[in-house]
Design an enzyme around this catalytic site. Structure first.
Site, PDB file in Angstrom:
ATOM      1  N   THR A   9       0.835  -1.210   0.000  1.00 39.94           N
ATOM      2  CA  THR A   9       0.000   0.000   0.000  1.00 39.94           C
ATOM      3  C   THR A   9       0.867   1.257   0.000  1.00 39.94           C
ATOM      4  O   THR A   9       0.410   2.332   0.372  1.00 39.94           O
ATOM      5  CB  THR A   9      -0.945   0.022   1.228  1.00 39.94           C
ATOM      6  OG1 THR A   9      -0.166  -0.172   2.426  1.00 39.94           O
ATOM      7  CG2 THR A   9      -2.008  -1.056   1.135  1.00 39.94           C
ATOM      8  N   GLY A  10       2.118   1.106  -0.412  1.00 40.13           N
ATOM      9  CA  GLY A  10       3.019   2.251  -0.492  1.00 40.13           C
ATOM     10  C   GLY A  10       2.820   3.012  -1.794  1.00 40.13           C
ATOM     11  O   GLY A  10       1.932   2.689  -2.596  1.00 40.13           O
ATOM     12  N   PRO A  11       3.654   4.028  -2.045  1.00 42.07           N
ATOM     13  CA  PRO A  11       3.535   4.840  -3.258  1.00 42.07           C
ATOM     14  C   PRO A  11       3.568   4.025  -4.554  1.00 42.07           C
ATOM     15  O   PRO A  11       2.819   4.307  -5.487  1.00 42.07           O
ATOM     16  CB  PRO A  11       4.743   5.783  -3.164  1.00 42.07           C
ATOM     17  CG  PRO A  11       5.072   5.840  -1.711  1.00 42.07           C
ATOM     18  CD  PRO A  11       4.721   4.509  -1.150  1.00 42.07           C
ATOM     19  N   VAL A  12       4.432   3.000  -4.604  1.00 41.67           N
ATOM     20  CA  VAL A  12       4.534   2.152  -5.803  1.00 41.67           C
ATOM     21  C   VAL A  12       3.201   1.457  -6.065  1.00 41.67           C
ATOM     22  O   VAL A  12       2.686   1.453  -7.190  1.00 41.67           O
ATOM     23  CB  VAL A  12       5.667   1.107  -5.641  1.00 41.67           C
ATOM     24  CG1 VAL A  12       5.606   0.050  -6.735  1.00 41.67           C
ATOM     25  CG2 VAL A  12       7.031   1.792  -5.634  1.00 41.67           C
ATOM     26  N   ARG A  33      -0.148  -3.930   5.675  1.00 42.35           N
ATOM     27  CA  ARG A  33       0.179  -4.645   6.921  1.00 42.35           C
ATOM     28  C   ARG A  33      -0.023  -3.677   8.096  1.00 42.35           C
ATOM     29  O   ARG A  33       0.900  -3.367   8.844  1.00 42.35           O
ATOM     30  CB  ARG A  33       1.593  -5.232   6.874  1.00 42.35           C
ATOM     31  CG  ARG A  33       2.658  -4.312   6.351  1.00 42.35           C
ATOM     32  CD  ARG A  33       3.972  -5.008   6.059  1.00 42.35           C
ATOM     33  NE  ARG A  33       5.004  -4.020   5.721  1.00 42.35           N
ATOM     34  CZ  ARG A  33       5.873  -3.519   6.563  1.00 42.35           C
ATOM     35  NH1 ARG A  33       5.859  -3.885   7.830  1.00 42.35           N
ATOM     36  NH2 ARG A  33       6.776  -2.641   6.171  1.00 42.35           N
ATOM     37  N   SER A  37       2.770  -2.221  10.838  1.00 43.98           N
ATOM     38  CA  SER A  37       3.469  -1.052  10.295  1.00 43.98           C
ATOM     39  C   SER A  37       2.643   0.207  10.521  1.00 43.98           C
ATOM     40  O   SER A  37       1.485   0.282  10.110  1.00 43.98           O
ATOM     41  CB  SER A  37       3.721  -1.249   8.795  1.00 43.98           C
ATOM     42  OG  SER A  37       3.987  -0.024   8.157  1.00 43.98           O
ATOM     43  N   SER A  40       1.650   1.785   7.168  1.00 47.15           N
ATOM     44  CA  SER A  40       0.528   1.079   6.549  1.00 47.15           C
ATOM     45  C   SER A  40      -0.782   1.385   7.276  1.00 47.15           C
ATOM     46  O   SER A  40      -1.835   1.540   6.653  1.00 47.15           O
ATOM     47  CB  SER A  40       0.807  -0.425   6.546  1.00 47.15           C
ATOM     48  OG  SER A  40      -0.119  -1.107   5.758  1.00 47.15           O
ATOM     49  N   ASP A  99       7.352 -14.424   2.620  1.00 46.17           N
ATOM     50  CA  ASP A  99       6.663 -14.250   3.901  1.00 46.17           C
ATOM     51  C   ASP A  99       5.215 -13.811   3.689  1.00 46.17           C
ATOM     52  O   ASP A  99       4.305 -14.255   4.390  1.00 46.17           O
ATOM     53  CB  ASP A  99       7.418 -13.222   4.752  1.00 46.17           C
ATOM     54  CG  ASP A  99       6.835 -13.112   6.156  1.00 46.17           C
ATOM     55  OD1 ASP A  99       6.609 -14.166   6.773  1.00 46.17           O
ATOM     56  OD2 ASP A  99       6.588 -11.986   6.612  1.00 46.17           O
ATOM     57  N   HIS A 216      25.204  -1.231  -5.611  1.00 45.20           N
ATOM     58  CA  HIS A 216      24.892  -0.965  -4.197  1.00 45.20           C
ATOM     59  C   HIS A 216      25.800  -1.700  -3.215  1.00 45.20           C
ATOM     60  O   HIS A 216      26.263  -1.086  -2.243  1.00 45.20           O
ATOM     61  CB  HIS A 216      23.425  -1.270  -3.900  1.00 45.20           C
ATOM     62  CG  HIS A 216      22.499  -0.169  -4.300  1.00 45.20           C
ATOM     63  ND1 HIS A 216      21.204  -0.085  -3.869  1.00 45.20           N
ATOM     64  CD2 HIS A 216      22.684   0.906  -5.110  1.00 45.20           C
ATOM     65  CE1 HIS A 216      20.632   0.990  -4.379  1.00 45.20           C
ATOM     66  NE2 HIS A 216      21.509   1.597  -5.147  1.00 45.20           N
TER      67      HIS A 216
END
Length: 433
Positions: A9-12, A33, A37, A40, A99, A216
């Site tokens: 449910t994030g920006p993506v 979640r 969170s 969230s 998970d 990275h």
């Protein structure tokens, strides 16, 4: 009407849900979640109050990505999801795939025909396909190289409103099914959205076309960077700057080349085309001025001597210390492109110490590469060293801060379930040379 479950449910997830809302006939459900969170939970509460998501854009060229919309249903947590879904879109981080999927009900898992991985890492398709094979023998797993752009929350009090600030030059996508109808539909959609999308022959191939895999670990898993992240520094230091302002030295560049070579040996075992690292950086990530690097050197980078490869990589990083395409100010100064500060360990809303996504996500990615190499009998001494350094920093922090509540990120025996699925997949699928 077919049903789609967006996990995340994030920006993506919000940007992707908007695209699905605008361009498909799917009935869209989303799941976060909220019980574990705070972010969230805030999103869940904001959406329940406003009954709407909104995507704004920074660049008018991307106006086809903006919009206000509502979805069929927003679930608080994965364990609350009910019913059948034809398509599941994984819009969460790659280390959460296994998970999250295993929390879905048997009814839901048995109904799924397509799983789409938005930001996978090398090996994600193996994990998801092996897990899902217990519920469907003909599951299609599609991997993208990476998310289509950069989307963020502007106001944390209104997390249901997001801003897309940029779109990637090119994406790669691969499916476990040849002549995939789903891939054809996604390709047509990408064309409508003016996104360059190359369909490659496998998900694994797509998963290798992400420069973060190669750059990275050397940038974040060296002594300089790890000190900045875990201990802090007296003055700010920056990820993409040369030493002493940042971590970039000839040693770091050599380690970058060594890791890339280890990865190429793994790709060769899978018969996946190699990655011209310099070309990928210059042509598909951040371009440099044509005066900076010779086209022939870029094109033939993979066959050049080691020392010349390192020299060219170093030149590339010096070339993007500033944005070479920005307009200089009256003093001749260009935009300080490389001034990206290191994020330090921090306490979340529950007072639990967290490690920033860079390098905690990179630890997962690199650990999975190491495990795949081990399964193939390919030695990865440079990758091993990156992981050893990172784990030593986690342990040192634990030893020094025994009074603090630390997140599970500080543990080093993570990802055993993911590794077991990779092992099983490789044992069953003898696709190696």
């Amino acid at each position: 009407m077919s049903k789609l479950l967006m996990i995340g449910t994030g920006p993506v997830a919000i940007q992707l849900a908007n695209i699905c809302y605008l361009k498909s006939d799917y009935e869209i459900d989303m799941v976060g979640r909220a019980s574990t969170s705070e972010k969230s939970k805030r999103l869940y509460q904001a959406y329940k109050k406003e009954k709407q998501f909104e995507v704004k854009i920074q660049n008018e060229a991307h106006q086809h990505l903006e919009g206000k919309f509502e979805i069929n249903r927003l679930y608080k947590d994965v364990k609350n999801v009910k019913g059948e879904y034809e398509t599941v879109v994984m819009a969460c981080t790659a280390d959460a795939y296994y998970d999250t999927l295993q929390q879905l009900s048997l009814e839901t898992l048995q109904s799924v025909k397509h799983v789409i991985l938005i930001s996978p890492t090398f090996g994600s398709q193996m994990i998801v396909e092996q897990f899902m094979s217990k519920f469907s023998q003909d599951i299609e797993v599609i991997s993208f190289s990476t998310y289509l752009g950069d989307t963020r929350i502007v106001d944390k009090e209104a997390p249901n409103h997001v801003l897309t600030t940029g779109v990637k030059k090119k994406l790669y996508m691969g499916s476990t099914h040849s002549n995939s109808t789903m891939c054809q539909r996604i390709s047509a959609l990408a064309e409508q959205l003016k996104i360059q999308l190359e369909v490659v022959e496998s998900p694994l191939h797509a998963e290798t076309r992400n420069s973060s895999l190669y750059v990275h670990p050397p940038l974040f898993m060296n002594d300089f960077s790890l000190k900045a992240i875990f201990e802090g520094t007296d003055v700010p230091v920056y990820v993409y700057k040369l030493f002493p302002e940042g971590p970039i030295t000839m040693t770091l560049i050599r380690e970058m080349r060594l890791m890339w070579k280890e990865m190429m040996a793994i790709l060769q075992a899978f018969r996946v085309p190699s990655v011209n690292l310099l070309q990928f950086m210059v042509k598909e990530n951040y371009p440099v001025r044509p005066e900076t690097l010779d086209e022939g050197d870029i094109e033939h980078f993979e066959i050049l001597p080691d020392i010349l490869q390192e020299y060219l990589l170093y030149v590339r990083y010096t070339a993007i210390l500033i944005d070479p395409f920005s307009q200089p100010d009256e003093n001749g100064h260009y935009f300080d492109f490389s001034a990206v500060p290191f994020k330090q360990v921090y306490k979340n809303e529950q007072d639990v110490v967290q490690i920033p996504r860079m390098p905690s996500e990179d630890y997962y990615r690199t650990a999975m590469i190491q495990h795949i190499g081990k399964m193939l009998g390919i030695k990865t001494p440079m990758i091993d060293q990156f992981l050893t350094r990172y784990e030593a920093s986690c342990q040192a922090y634990k030893d020094m801060h025994q009074d603090q509540q630390l997140s599970s990120q500080f543990n080093t025996n993570l990802f055993e379930g993911d590794k077991a699925l990779v092992t099983k997949f490789l044992e069953i699928n003898r696709t190696l040379s």
